[in-house]
Design an enzyme around this catalytic site. Structure first.
Site, PDB file in Angstrom:
ATOM      1  N   SER A   7       0.840  -1.401  -0.260  1.00  0.00           N
ATOM      2  CA  SER A   7      -0.111  -0.071  -0.022  1.00  0.00           C
ATOM      3  C   SER A   7       0.751   1.112   0.086  1.00  0.00           C
ATOM      4  O   SER A   7       1.664   1.358   0.790  1.00  0.00           O
ATOM      5  CB  SER A   7      -0.832  -0.051   1.098  1.00  0.00           C
ATOM      6  OG  SER A   7      -1.202   1.208   1.530  1.00  0.00           O
ATOM      7  N   HIS A  30      -1.523  -1.726  -4.193  1.00  0.00           N
ATOM      8  CA  HIS A  30      -2.652  -1.358  -3.574  1.00  0.00           C
ATOM      9  C   HIS A  30      -2.742   0.186  -3.152  1.00  0.00           C
ATOM     10  O   HIS A  30      -1.772   0.927  -2.762  1.00  0.00           O
ATOM     11  CB  HIS A  30      -2.762  -1.830  -2.190  1.00  0.00           C
ATOM     12  CG  HIS A  30      -3.858  -2.042  -1.321  1.00  0.00           C
ATOM     13  ND1 HIS A  30      -5.081  -2.821  -1.479  1.00  0.00           N
ATOM     14  CD2 HIS A  30      -4.207  -1.015  -0.236  1.00  0.00           C
ATOM     15  CE1 HIS A  30      -5.849  -2.386  -0.683  1.00  0.00           C
ATOM     16  NE2 HIS A  30      -5.594  -1.470   0.152  1.00  0.00           N
ATOM     17  N   ASP A  32      -4.856   3.196  -1.695  1.00  0.00           N
ATOM     18  CA  ASP A  32      -5.807   3.643  -0.608  1.00  0.00           C
ATOM     19  C   ASP A  32      -6.342   4.827  -0.936  1.00  0.00           C
ATOM     20  O   ASP A  32      -5.763   5.766  -0.700  1.00  0.00           O
ATOM     21  CB  ASP A  32      -5.177   3.358   0.803  1.00  0.00           C
ATOM     22  CG  ASP A  32      -4.833   1.944   1.036  1.00  0.00           C
ATOM     23  OD1 ASP A  32      -3.977   1.775   1.803  1.00  0.00           O
ATOM     24  OD2 ASP A  32      -5.880   0.994   1.051  1.00  0.00           O
ATOM     25  N   MET A  34      -9.057   7.513  -0.025  1.00  0.00           N
ATOM     26  CA  MET A  34      -9.825   8.199   1.152  1.00  0.00           C
ATOM     27  C   MET A  34     -10.340   9.306   1.005  1.00  0.00           C
ATOM     28  O   MET A  34      -9.581  10.286   0.468  1.00  0.00           O
ATOM     29  CB  MET A  34      -8.901   7.979   2.586  1.00  0.00           C
ATOM     30  CG  MET A  34      -8.218   6.817   2.906  1.00  0.00           C
ATOM     31  SD  MET A  34      -7.167   6.765   4.229  1.00  0.00           S
ATOM     32  CE  MET A  34      -6.480   5.109   4.231  1.00  0.00           C
ATOM     33  N   HIS A  63      -8.571   0.533  -3.720  1.00  0.00           N
ATOM     34  CA  HIS A  63      -9.317   0.247  -2.362  1.00  0.00           C
ATOM     35  C   HIS A  63     -10.072   1.546  -2.189  1.00  0.00           C
ATOM     36  O   HIS A  63      -9.280   2.594  -1.749  1.00  0.00           O
ATOM     37  CB  HIS A  63      -8.654  -0.120  -1.254  1.00  0.00           C
ATOM     38  CG  HIS A  63      -9.073  -0.287   0.022  1.00  0.00           C
ATOM     39  ND1 HIS A  63      -8.566  -0.331   1.598  1.00  0.00           N
ATOM     40  CD2 HIS A  63     -10.456  -0.303   0.355  1.00  0.00           C
ATOM     41  CE1 HIS A  63      -9.358  -0.525   2.232  1.00  0.00           C
ATOM     42  NE2 HIS A  63     -10.490  -0.556   1.742  1.00  0.00           N
ATOM     43  N   MET A  65     -12.163   3.717  -0.201  1.00  0.00           N
ATOM     44  CA  MET A  65     -12.840   3.937   1.182  1.00  0.00           C
ATOM     45  C   MET A  65     -13.522   5.397   1.214  1.00  0.00           C
ATOM     46  O   MET A  65     -13.116   6.438   1.560  1.00  0.00           O
ATOM     47  CB  MET A  65     -11.581   4.143   2.446  1.00  0.00           C
ATOM     48  CG  MET A  65     -11.018   2.653   2.598  1.00  0.00           C
ATOM     49  SD  MET A  65      -9.427   2.789   3.689  1.00  0.00           S
ATOM     50  CE  MET A  65      -8.370   2.993   2.215  1.00  0.00           C
ATOM     51  N   MET A 133     -10.733  -6.152   6.152  1.00  0.00           N
ATOM     52  CA  MET A 133      -9.725  -5.145   7.003  1.00  0.00           C
ATOM     53  C   MET A 133      -9.363  -5.790   8.289  1.00  0.00           C
ATOM     54  O   MET A 133     -10.338  -6.390   9.319  1.00  0.00           O
ATOM     55  CB  MET A 133     -10.765  -3.959   7.289  1.00  0.00           C
ATOM     56  CG  MET A 133     -11.176  -3.311   6.035  1.00  0.00           C
ATOM     57  SD  MET A 133      -9.682  -2.776   4.844  1.00  0.00           S
ATOM     58  CE  MET A 133      -8.681  -1.679   6.045  1.00  0.00           C
ATOM     59  N   GLY A 140      -2.632   4.066   8.039  1.00  0.00           N
ATOM     60  CA  GLY A 140      -1.292   2.864   8.169  1.00  0.00           C
ATOM     61  C   GLY A 140      -0.867   2.746   9.568  1.00  0.00           C
ATOM     62  O   GLY A 140      -1.121   3.777  10.295  1.00  0.00           O
ATOM     63  N   ASP A 171      -6.080  -6.564   5.070  1.00  0.00           N
ATOM     64  CA  ASP A 171      -5.296  -5.195   4.678  1.00  0.00           C
ATOM     65  C   ASP A 171      -5.265  -4.468   6.260  1.00  0.00           C
ATOM     66  O   ASP A 171      -6.300  -4.258   6.815  1.00  0.00           O
ATOM     67  CB  ASP A 171      -6.351  -4.487   4.014  1.00  0.00           C
ATOM     68  CG  ASP A 171      -5.826  -3.012   3.566  1.00  0.00           C
ATOM     69  OD1 ASP A 171      -6.617  -2.422   2.801  1.00  0.00           O
ATOM     70  OD2 ASP A 171      -4.658  -2.709   3.847  1.00  0.00           O
ATOM     71  N   GLY A 172      -4.144  -4.414   6.674  1.00  0.00           N
ATOM     72  CA  GLY A 172      -3.922  -3.326   7.797  1.00  0.00           C
ATOM     73  C   GLY A 172      -3.031  -4.253   8.871  1.00  0.00           C
ATOM     74  O   GLY A 172      -3.530  -5.199   9.220  1.00  0.00           O
TER      75      GLY A 172
HETATM   76  C1  DX5 Z   1      -5.788   1.447   6.143  1.00  0.00           C
HETATM   77  C2  DX5 Z   1      -5.460   0.971   4.694  1.00  0.00           C
HETATM   78  C3  DX5 Z   1      -4.417  -0.049   4.884  1.00  0.00           C
HETATM   79  C4  DX5 Z   1      -3.228   0.669   5.387  1.00  0.00           C
HETATM   80  C5  DX5 Z   1      -2.023  -0.600   5.571  1.00  0.00           C
HETATM   81  O1  DX5 Z   1      -7.157   2.166   6.146  1.00  0.00           O
HETATM   82  O2  DX5 Z   1      -6.517   0.409   3.916  1.00  0.00           O
HETATM   83  O3  DX5 Z   1      -4.061  -0.309   3.448  1.00  0.00           O
HETATM   84  O4  DX5 Z   1      -2.520   1.649   4.697  1.00  0.00           O
HETATM   85  O5  DX5 Z   1      -1.166  -0.097   6.130  1.00  0.00           O
HETATM   86  P1  DX5 Z   1      -0.472  -0.859   7.130  1.00  0.00           P
HETATM   87  O6  DX5 Z   1       0.253  -2.091   6.516  1.00  0.00           O
HETATM   88  O7  DX5 Z   1       0.858   0.250   7.524  1.00  0.00           O
HETATM   89  O8  DX5 Z   1      -1.273  -1.259   8.266  1.00  0.00           O
HETATM   90 ZN    ZN Z   2      -6.310  -0.491   1.523  1.00  0.00          ZN
END
Ligand code: DX5
Ligand code: ZN
Length: 210
Positions: A7, A30, A32, A34, A63, A65, A133, A140, A171-172
């Site tokens: 990500s 990936h 993200d 937002m 992804h 969000m 999730m 992150g 993810d996460g």
């Molecule tokens: C959180 C994201 C994840 C996050 C993963 O909302 O969807 O992809 O960036 O980051 P890490 O691997 O640092 O938890």
């Molecule tokens: Zn993500």
């Protein structure tokens, strides 16, 4: 072997091309996305996503969000877009699934930690990917929620019982320790952000996660 989807959320955006080049041994990138409404954070949009796609050969795993994914889907369809994942908790899920299918891109549906697997049962036949999730979406660097592996095991069972072939992504909070837990539970793709981007040798980190 699990597939790895770094990500870029936690990448150094002042040196983004180098950061992308450093993870070319991964399987996907990936993204993200937002909107500051569905999650309490704003990341980046279609323009930066397009620039990222232009400097990699890897398939793109988007992804979303965002509260209203329907209007954003066309803007994230690039030649290398492999999956577009929306949240089951977002608006217009049914229409969004159809819109992604029309773009001939893999449909992904994501569930937040508090959302049970049963919420996505109606869509099992439509999805190419289900994203469980393992942190509360938005940032992150959070800790892995091991209890989410129950959902992974349930999805493995549902996939088998119904003769389906969606991939299961988490993810996460993924790192060398939690990736082992994920593999045992039956995860197909792991998203990793801070674990990879906080280390020097990303290629090594990707091999460790596989
Ligand atoms: C959180 C994201 C994840 C996050 C993963 O909302 O969807 O992809 O960036 O980051 P890490 O691997 O640092 O938890
Ligand atoms: Zn993500």
């Amino acid at each position: 072997m699990m597939k790895i989807a770094p990500s870029v959320l936690t990448a150094n955006f002042t040196n983004l091309e180098q950061e992308i080049k450093s993870i070319q041994t991964a399987d996907y990138i990936h993204l993200d996305i937002m909107d500051g409404h569905f999650v309490p954070n704003i990341s980046f949009g279609p323009a930066i996503s397009k620039q990222i796609e232009a400097v990699t050969h890897l398939p793109i795993d988007v992804h979303l969000m965002v509260t209203d994914p329907l209007k954003w889907i066309p803007q994230f369809v690039f030649p290398q877009t492999k999956f577009i994942t929306i949240h089951i908790e977002a608006n217009h899920v049914q229409e969004s699934v159809l819109a992604i299918q029309k773009e001939r891109v893999g449909v992904g549906i994501a569930i937040k930690p508090k959302t049970p697997v049963r919420a996505i049962i109606p869509y099992l036949n439509d999805v190419s990917l289900i994203l469980v999730m393992t942190v509360e979406p938005g940032f992150g660097g959070q800790s892995f929620m091991t209890e989410m592996m129950d959902k992974v095991r349930e999805l493995v069972r549902l996939r088998k019982e119904n003769g389906l072939n969606f991939v299961i992504e988490i993810d996460g909070g993924v790192n060398d320790e939690t990736a082992k837990i994920a593999k045992e539970a039956g995860v197909d793709i792991v998203v990793a952000g801070s674990y990879l981007f906080n280390m020097e040798d990303r290629a090594k980190g990707i091999e460790v996660l596989k």
